[in-house]
Structures are given as C-alpha cells and as structure tokens.
Design a protein around this motif. Structure first.
Motif, PDB file in Angstrom:
ATOM      1  N   GLU A 110       0.992  -1.235  -0.258  1.00 25.01           N
ATOM      2  CA  GLU A 110       0.013   0.111   0.147  1.00 25.01           C
ATOM      3  C   GLU A 110       0.906   1.340  -0.129  1.00 25.01           C
ATOM      4  OE1 GLU A 110      -3.030  -0.263   2.910  1.00 25.01           O
ATOM      5  OE2 GLU A 110      -3.691   1.969   2.415  1.00 25.01           O
ATOM      6  N   LEU A 132      -4.251   0.050  -5.320  1.00 27.05           N
ATOM      7  CA  LEU A 132      -4.934   0.718  -4.113  1.00 27.05           C
ATOM      8  C   LEU A 132      -6.684   0.314  -4.435  1.00 27.05           C
ATOM      9  CD1 LEU A 132      -3.174   3.912  -4.475  1.00 27.05           C
ATOM     10  CD2 LEU A 132      -3.098   2.324  -2.614  1.00 27.05           C
ATOM     11  N   ALA A 137      -7.879   0.941  -0.456  1.00 25.13           N
ATOM     12  CA  ALA A 137      -7.385   1.799   0.374  1.00 25.13           C
ATOM     13  C   ALA A 137      -8.177   3.246   0.456  1.00 25.13           C
ATOM     14  CB  ALA A 137      -5.945   2.031  -0.263  1.00 25.13           C
TER      15      ALA A 137
END
Lengths: 360, 464
Positions: A110, A132, A137
C-alpha cells in the motif's frame, strides 16, 4: 572530379564523413540490438525465477497468510510482484482476497502504491491505482478521485474502477456524471465497472443524471441503463420518450426498452412505427417483436413495404418471431403482399428461420 | 554538362530528403511504439463487457482459392470475439472454391433481400452454413476483388467490416486488438494492422504456432521490407492521422463511411490504398473530424513470394495501385483543408513513392553511365553508392531495432544477425531490382490495362 562539381572538396569531405557516420551508426546499432536482446533475455529469465518463487507464495497466502515465511524481495522486483499480486486479486473472490490484502500489508504494498501514484510515468500510476483499488485503500480516495477526473487514458479508467471497488456507494455520484462526460472511454469497460457496482448503488444517480443529460449524452449513456433496476429504468424511459423528440434519443430509448417494455407501453411504441426517421422505426418494430398482439399486426405488416431496407427486414423478423403466427400464416402474409420488396424481406427471413429450426 | 550537374544535385537532394524523412518517421515510431507497449501492457487488467464490443463482419473475397479457402474460413470461425460474421465472396472462381465451401460447411442456398447501396456485378446466389450460423457465402459473377468486397459490404450486417485476404492467417485475438481504436475513439473510421511474413513459420489449424525465419534470402529481404513498411512507415504517420495505406490483407473499416465514400473502387488495382486515400479526401474536405489509425501488434500473417517472377508481378502491381490511388485523389494535395495528409503525407508519397522508382533507376543508371564514360569520377561514384547503400542499411537496421524493442518475433541472436545481414545485402541488387519493377508498374499505369485478380504461386509449405 572537376568535371561535374565546380568546387567539390568540402562537399566530398562532408559526404565521406556522412558515409563513415552511417556505417559506424549501423554497426553500433547492431551491437545495441544484441545488447538489448541479451538484456531482455536476462530480464525474462529473472522474471521467470521471480514468478517461480512468488506464485506459490501468493497461492499459499490466499489460503492462509499468517503462517507464511516471506522470501526476500529486492526493490527492483517490486513492480513485477505488484503486477502478480494484482493478477491474483483479480482472479480470486471472498476470503482469499482478504488474505492477499493482509499479505500485501506485510509486504508494504500500500505504501509503495501510494508513492507510485504520484509518479510521472503513466504505467506506474496505473499499477498504483489498480493496487489501491484492490486493497480498498480509503486513504487514497482523494488522489484516486483526482486521477479519475483528470486523466483521460487508461490510468483514469483504472482510477475510476478503484473508486468503485473501494466504496461503490460513494463512488456512484462521482463516476456516473464522469462516465457521461468521458465519451472516449470504451463502453465495454464502463459497462464492466457499472455491472461491478451493482444496480442498488447506481440506479438513483444514473436516473437523475440521465434526466439532466443533453440529447447527445443521453443517446450514448442510455446503453448502460440495463444495469439499473428495471422498474426505475422503465419509468425513466417513459419520461424521456414523452419529453424528447430527437431521433437519436428516441432510438436509444427504444433500444433500452426492448427487454423492459410492458403491454401498457404498446400504444406509445406504436406511435414510433410511423416516425419520419427510419432508425426510430427500426427500433420501434424491434420492440414490438416481443409485445405485439394480433390487433397490432396490420401496422407491422405495413412496414414490410417501408422505403428503408432495415425497417422491412426487421418487420419481417418481428413477424417471424411472434409466437401466435404459424408458418402457414406467414406464407399467407407473404402471398398477400403486392409489393415485391415486402415479399423479398419475408422470403429471406422465412428461409433463415427454416435453417435455424433445422439445426435445433 | 550543366544538365548533368543539375541531375547530380537532384539525385543527391532526393537521397538526402528520403533518408532524413525516413529517419524522422523512425523517431516518431520509436516514441509511439514505446508508449503503446507501456499502455497496452496493463490494459488487460480492466475487464470488458463483451456485449458492448462492436460486432464485426469479416469479408473474405476469394478467387480460385480452392487450396486455402477451407482452412482460412475454419480459422476465422475460431477467432475469439464476442460477435462477428464471416462472409466469403466467391468471385466467379474457375476452380472448386465454391464446391469446397459447400461440402465443408454444409451450405444451403437462401433467398436474400439486401439493400444494394454500392453497384456490383450480378449475384448468382446467397448461401448460409447449416453448421455455423455466422457464416455466409456470396456467389457472384467475376468482377474483381473490389466488386467482391462491395457486394459483401452491401449485405453485411454489422457497423464494422474487416477485409481479409483468403490466404491471410490471423491471430486468435486479432479482432480484439484491431477493434480497440474504435472503442477508444468514436471518431475512428479505419484501422490497419501490422502484416508479417509467414514463410519459415509453423501454422497449425489455421493459426501461427511458431514464428521462424525462412531459409531463402529473397524472403528475408522481404521481411526487412515489411519491418520497414509497418514498424515505421505506417506507425510514423499514425500519430499525425496521415496513414495513406491500410493493407488489403487485413483492415477494419466503419461500413457507413465506406459506403458514403462510394465503396472500393472497381477500376484500380490498388483498391485498398485508394479507399483509404479517398476516405481522407472525403472527410478532410468535408471538415469532418475522424481518425485513421494503425495498430502495431502483429495481427496478420501472409505468404511472401518465393520466386522472382511472382515478386515482380506483386511489386509492379503495388506501384500501379499506388499511382492510381494518388492520381485519383490528387485534389487532396495542398488543399487548404487537407491538413497533415495533404501537406505532408501526400507530397511525401508523391515524391518518394510515386516518382521514387524513376529517380532511383535514372539515378543509378546515370551514375553508372557517368562512371563508365568518365563523366563521373571514381570517387564521386563510390560516394554516391556508399551514401545510397549506407542510408538503406541504416534504415533497415533501425526497423530491426524497433522490432527488438517491441514484439521480438525474431528474438534469437542468430535471427537478429541473419536479419542484419539481410538488411545489408538487400541493398545490393535487390533494392535496385525492386525499383526497376516498380518503374515497370508505373509504365503499366501510364499505359492503362485490364484489371485482374493478383495471382501468386502459393507454396503454403508452412501449413500443417
């Protein structure tokens, strides 16, 4: 030498230099080619080795990510492992996906992807957005939103999908107006994102966006309406049909209506069988192919003599598809036609039907 | 003497202009292909909804193709694409083309009412396959390739059509790749793809399974020529929206625009190029925005002539076609609305491709004659040939480099060395011979002649 060129020396010197330059460049290019090829071969070998190590690791991690010993990962190998991780993510569902996310966190994927998101290289930004999105995320939402809204190419599309994956509900009011604007994005990809988001999330923003769209945008975006809830979609289509007169909008509405229209819509659809634009008439007759009752037959039969070939052909197909018309009745309709074009259209469609039925 | 000096300068300037233009196209191609490779490496991550792909009609004109037509159609039917139909047009073949199709695919004669939007020769009948619902065959009187294609355009069902030669070998995903520009840009009206030479490769079940180098130097020379033509000849013009040629062996077109332009011209031997130039002319002069694009992926493989007489006929024919295509659309040249096509690509084609063979052949003969008669000194003679051949080698080598950084079809170092050698050797005698045959094509064009299907001795020994 003096025979042809008045003052040849500087020219000849230049040409000799040029010739030497060309030969040297060609030889250097050969060396470069061989070097590039050897480098590529070494890279390919290294990549194969990397895959041999990491594929089993990712496969095992998708089942149980806690008991796993992770092999060392060099910095230069991160992009390849990132791509591999995304490939696994795309092919898995449920708990396995979650396990891979945990593995990704262990690897620091990440953080790496967030860093790559601001890279100047579009392919790096694309991999980052993909990652992502797959991780889910939320912290990267503003950056992804900016990317989706500003980048026109593949990176923008990937960012849009990442938003849809992270939070479809929140993404919907952002993405639907964006999809309407981005006519250069492949429809097949936009459709895949909308289908992924689900009718529950997209129906309301889609319909409200459609009711505000320009005729040109409407004609394009109505193709995605089947991804919305049917009842709401049908209501919107009825409204659009009553409010718009542009042929392109009417055509798109009728296409979208083909599988949604109900008996109560027959009267409205029948009006479009006489529309001056042939494209509208074609779609109206296509929709009637599913809905028509016996009393609607004269109007469909009349279209067998339409000046446009497609209208004639689709009318013949509509007649051939209607369950309550037997083969003999079709023959009869054909024989009753005085217009040669009407007979030709029915003859062709009946022959096609015969072959289809023989093959069944 | 004055005339000779002027001639000498013309040849030198021509050579310099040609080489610099090619080098410039090379630079554009390197940038374009690098970008393309990067962006397409990741595009398969985004899944597509196949219902939203544009359906395609594949048109296969066939004249005396009894040896290849069945395998070609079988491989076309196996292409991976959501919705497509295959239309084979038997253009009055004198061999068993139609009966082979009838037997192999269970063809049934059907009545077909179609809209004749383009004028064509008499159609004898329409057939449908009882095994494959997406296969149709048109049997018609002989009228040439253009007439065959036009008759299929009249009857095809889908908004895009793909013209394919009956001996073309496609990749399983060829349609998926070539349709991308249409999906990414709605203004696209035509897309061409890279054609590669199949000789020396292995083909199984109608698909290429292993790319290889042919043993014959004559074919290797042609491989170098194809690399030059496709990897920078067309790729270089693509970002400028100025591609003037889409090979007849494989091209995807928007049907409505082609009909609007009048379909394929039936009085030219270079119908593929002429159509593209005419599309440019029509759309540019109307001020309508459009794109004609090129996909660098190797998506179609074709057999190259292995004997000199077939090669001679082919090149002479190509040159005749080029001359026709340019002369018929000459209005495009320097037209105020013709943009990069009329102001760059068209003049380039006229100077270096149309008149190229004249300048090259006369240039070579002049220098040779001058040298033999003492009008040209040995030094000038050596310089002229060193420059002509040197630039030739350089351009071939750069094309080879482009191949290596992109698709690596010929990836082994021995293949690279063999092609490098071919890139050097083709400049001695082969290139001059090609120029001579192209000049022959120009003479034929000036004389005018009867149109016939281009025939070639097919070996097809790569087929298993």
């Amino acid at each position: 030498m003096n025979k042809l060129i008045a003052n040849p020396e500087p020219i000849i010197n230049l040409v000799v230099l040029l010739a030497i330059g060309i030969i040297t460049t060609s030889l250097l290019l050969l060396l470069l080619m061989l070097r590039v090829r050897l480098h590529q071969a070494a890279q390919e070998d290294h990549k194969k080795q990397l895959l041999c190590i990491w594929e089993p690791v990712l496969a095992a991690a998708s089942i149980d990510c806690f008991a796993l010993q992770l092999p060392a990962l060099a910095k230069k190998d991160y992009p390849d492992v990132l791509i591999l991780w995304n490939r696994f993510q795309e092919s898995l569902r449920g708990e396995s996906k979650e396990n891979l996310i945990i593995l990704g966190q262990k690897l620091g994927i990440e953080i790496l992807a967030e860093r790559m998101l601001s890279s100047k290289d579009e392919s790096e930004r694309t991999i980052a957005a993909l990652t992502l999105g797959n991780i889910g995320a939320r912290e990267s939402w503003p950056a992804l939103e900016k990317m989706a809204l500003t980048e026109v190419g593949l990176s923008g599309q990937v960012a849009a999908r990442a938003l849809a994956r992270i939070d479809p509900k929140a993404a919907s009011p952002i993405l639907i107006p964006l999809f309407i604007r981005r006519h250069e994005w492949p429809q097949s990809r936009v459709a895949a994102i909308l289908s992924d988001m689900g009718a529950e999330v997209i129906t309301a923003p889609m319909i409200s966006a459609l009711l505000r769209a320009s005729p040109e945008e409407l004609a394009r975006f109505l193709r995605y309406l089947p991804f919305a809830y049917q009842n709401e979609a049908l209501e919107a289509l009825r409204l659009l049909l009553s409010e718009h007169s542009e042929a392109e909008v009417l055509t798109a509405c009728l296409v979208a209506m083909r599988n949604l229209a109900e008996d109560s819509d027959i009267a409205v659809i029948k009006n479009f069988l006489h529309h001056p634009e042939w494209a509208v008439r074609v779609q109206a007759v296509n929709t009637m192919a599913r809905l028509a009752r016996r009393e609607d037959l004269p109007e469909i039969i009349a279209l067998l003599s339409d000046p446009n070939w497609w209208v004639r052909y689709r009318s013949a197909q509509a007649l051939a598809e209607l369950q309550f018309i037997s083969w003999e009745q079709l023959e009869e309709i054909k024989n009753q036609q005085e217009d040669r074009y009407a007979r030709d259209a029915l003859t062709q469609v009946m022959a096609e039907k015969q072959i289809r039925e023989k093959n069944r | 003497m004055k005339v000779l000096i002027i001639l000498q300068w013309i040849f030198l300037l021509y050579m310099l202009g040609l080489s610099l233009s090619y080098l410039l196209l090379n630079l554009i191609s390197i940038v374009t292909i690098t970008r393309y490779m990067r962006s397409h490496r990741l595009s398969d991550f985004l899944e597509s909804f196949s219902d939203y792909e544009l359906p395609i009609s594949i048109l296969v004109p066939a004249y005396n193709e009894e040896s290849t037509v069945e395998s070609t159609v079988r491989s076309l039917l196996q292409l991976s694409y959501s919705e497509f139909e295959v239309i084979v047009i038997n253009d009055g073949s004198r061999d068993r083309t139609l009966s082979i199709l009838q037997e192999s695919f269970g063809l049934v004669k059907v009545p077909e009412a179609y809209q004749q939007r383009l004028p064509v020769k008499t159609i004898r009948g329409f057939y449908r396959s009882s095994y494959y619902p997406n296969l149709r065959v048109i049997d018609k009187e002989n009228g040439g390739k253009s007439d065959a294609l036009n008759s299929a355009i009249n009857t095809c069902r889908y908004p895009l059509f793909c013209s394919v030669d009956a001996d073309s070998i496609l990749q399983r995903d060829s349609l998926k790749r070539v349709v991308q520009p249409f999906l990414e840009n709605p203004l696209t009206v035509a897309v061409g793809g890279t054609i590669r030479i199949v000789n020396g490769s292995t083909v199984q079940g109608g698909f290429l399974t292993k790319a290889g180098l042919p043993g014959k130097m004559l074919v290797r020379f042609q491989i170098i020529e194809y690399l030059r033509a496709f990897l920078f000849g067309r790729l270089g013009w693509s970002p400028l929206n100025a591609i003037l040629i889409i090979s007849g062996a494989f091209g995807l077109f928007r049907r409505e625009q082609v009909i609007e332009a009048g379909g394929y011209s039936t009085d030219t031997v270079g119908e593929d190029m002429e159509l593209v130039v005419r599309l440019h002319r029509m759309l540019r002069l109307k001020g309508q925005p459009y794109r004609i694009t090129f996909v660098p992926d190797p998506i179609c493989w074709t057999e190259a002539p292995e004997d000199l007489s077939s090669l001679r006929r082919q090149r002479s024919r190509w040159q005749e076609g080029l001359a026709e295509a340019l002369s018929k659309n000459i209005r495009l040249l320097f037209h105020p609305r013709s943009g990069t096509v009329g102001w760059l690509a068209f003049p380039f084609m006229i100077i270096f491709e149309w008149f190229g063979p004249v300048v090259e052949v006369v240039g070579y003969l002049f220098v040779l004659f001058g040298f033999l008669t003492g009008l040209v000194s040995p030094l000038v003679f050596v310089i002229f040939f060193t420059l002509a051949l040197g630039f030739g080698v350089l351009i071939s080598v750069v094309a080879l480099l482009l191949e290596i950084i992109s698709y690596r079809i010929y990836s082994e170092p021995r293949h690279i060395l063999a092609l490098f050698l071919a890139g050097i050797l083709e400049n001695f005698a082969y290139r001059q011979l090609i120029s001579l045959w192209r000049l022959e094509g120009l003479v034929k064009w000036i004389k005018g002649g009867k149109l016939q299907w281009g025939e070639m001795v097919r070996k097809a020994d790569w087929q298993k």
